[in-house]
Design a protein around this motif. Structure first.
Motif, PDB file in Angstrom:
ATOM      1  N   PRO A  92       0.675  -1.555  -0.008  1.00 54.06           N
ATOM      2  CA  PRO A  92       0.022   0.211  -0.064  1.00 54.06           C
ATOM      3  C   PRO A  92       0.530   0.990  -0.036  1.00 54.06           C
ATOM      4  CG  PRO A  92      -1.064  -1.542   1.407  1.00 54.06           C
ATOM      5  CD  PRO A  92       0.098  -2.256   0.950  1.00 54.06           C
ATOM      6  N   ILE A 113      -5.663   4.524  -0.845  1.00 54.14           N
ATOM      7  CA  ILE A 113      -5.067   3.114  -1.370  1.00 54.14           C
ATOM      8  C   ILE A 113      -5.687   2.322   0.527  1.00 54.14           C
ATOM      9  CG2 ILE A 113      -3.026   2.215  -0.503  1.00 54.14           C
ATOM     10  CD1 ILE A 113      -3.181   2.561  -4.336  1.00 54.14           C
ATOM     11  N   THR A 117      -7.774  -0.678   0.360  1.00 55.79           N
ATOM     12  CA  THR A 117      -7.536  -2.122   1.022  1.00 55.79           C
ATOM     13  C   THR A 117      -8.326  -2.009   2.444  1.00 55.79           C
ATOM     14  OG1 THR A 117      -4.920  -1.179   1.393  1.00 55.79           O
ATOM     15  CG2 THR A 117      -5.769  -2.748   2.335  1.00 55.79           C
TER      16      THR A 117
END
Length: 336
Positions: A92, A113, A117
């Motif tokens: 990430p 991100i 995630t």
């Protein structure tokens, strides 16, 4: 790599080797070799969930980033997560950096991100529960004791994932990046001055994360796409087992992929979930009538796919970093 990471990687490697030795490395290798060029097709098939996962990131990113940028970032991040001893953190971080290098403000890239995630993990839990529900409703039980063990393992993995996701989400709402930046500044003393000086940037990431969560439509879209990505991954298991000569039904492939990925996800602290993935497939094997050597061959087929796509991904990441540094004007900061 931290000392904890080294210990976990060592334990995972030991478990991986022990499982291969227990089942017979020669028998597992022979089963895997039966796939031949089919392994290349399995790797090619993984491009489909990779594209879907990239779309789940792209819906969270404002321009000027493109879908192609999100796809390359996802490819590079997955390669790092699969092949480098960075746990599930390195991927990430590099995805956000990759997007920032292509014009997306760093706080927006990091927020996208972070949120994607989180939603991918939530979708993974939903996928595992769907697999268990479908199997319980439609499958013919092949082993009562194995099925009981399956339920315990699946529920345990889902609980671990759920707790981790809930803690991560709570930390995001409390200003994860700003708090971490200030804590690092205190812990590292003079060296931490540079870290704490970036607290304002970290605060901007925290605000961007909270702003994204208020965009309910985008959150729903990234969750839905992440869930579709997990579902598409069923085909990878189905094709891999067909190529190695141990075909299963789509329902069995659903169980193997959904619960297998949940077990792997619960072992996120171990680099590459080494050993945990193999143990998970061995646990699931008797439930779907799969031999132990075929279960380990399936895991190795997935490892082979990670190498086939991950090594070029690491090469691309290295080239991308060098190209960005070459094009970057002296003294020009990363997009912020």
């Amino acid at each position: 790599m931290t000392r904890t990471g080294v210990i976990l990687l060592s334990l995972g490697t030991a478990l991986f080797v022990a499982l291969l030795a227990w089942q017979g490395a020669g028998a597992v290798a022979a089963t895997l070799a039966a796939a031949g060029w089919g392994l290349a097709l399995v790797a090619a098939f993984h491009l489909l969930p990779l594209v879907v996962d990239a779309a789940a990131i792209a819906v969270l990113i404002a321009r000027p980033a493109s879908f192609a940028d999100a796809l390359r970032a996802r490819w590079a991040g997955e390669s790092v997560n699969s092949l480098l001893p960075a746990g599930q953190i390195g991927g990430p971080v590099l995805m956000a950096r990759h997007l920032a290098q292509r014009g997306t403000p760093m706080h927006d890239a990091a927020a996208a991100i972070t949120v994607s995630t989180t939603m991918q993990s939530v979708a993974q839990i939903a996928f595992a529960l769907m697999g268990l529900t479908a199997f319980a409703a439609f499958a013919t039980v092949k082993s009562a004791s194995a099925t009981h063990a399956l339920h315990l393992a699946a529920l345990g993995a889902s609980v671990v994932l759920a707790v981790a996701v809930a803690a991560f989400f709570y930390a995001q709402q409390q200003g994860l990046f700003g708090r971490f930046s200030r804590l690092a500044g205190k812990l590292f003393g003079a060296r931490g001055a540079m870290i704490s000086a970036s607290a304002s940037r970290a605060d901007a990431i925290d605000e961007a994360v909270r702003a994204l969560y208020r965009r309910r439509g985008r959150i729903a879209a990234t969750f839905a796409l992440s869930f579709v990505g997990w579902v598409v991954g069923i085909g990878e298991v189905w094709f891999a087992l067909a190529f190695i000569g141990h075909p299963v039904s789509w329902l069995d492939a659903l169980l193997l992929e959904s619960v297998g990925q949940a077990i792997r996800g619960a072992a996120f602290a171990i680099p590459g979930s080494l050993g945990a993935q193999e143990g998970g497939y061995l646990l699931l094997a008797p439930v779907v009538g799969l031999s132990p050597d075929a279960a380990l061959a399936l895991s190795l087929a997935k490892r082979a796919r990670e190498l086939a796509l991950g090594l070029p991904g690491l090469v691309y990441l290295h080239w991308s970093e060098r190209d960005w540094r070459r094009r970057r004007a002296p003294g020009l900061p990363l997009a912020d």
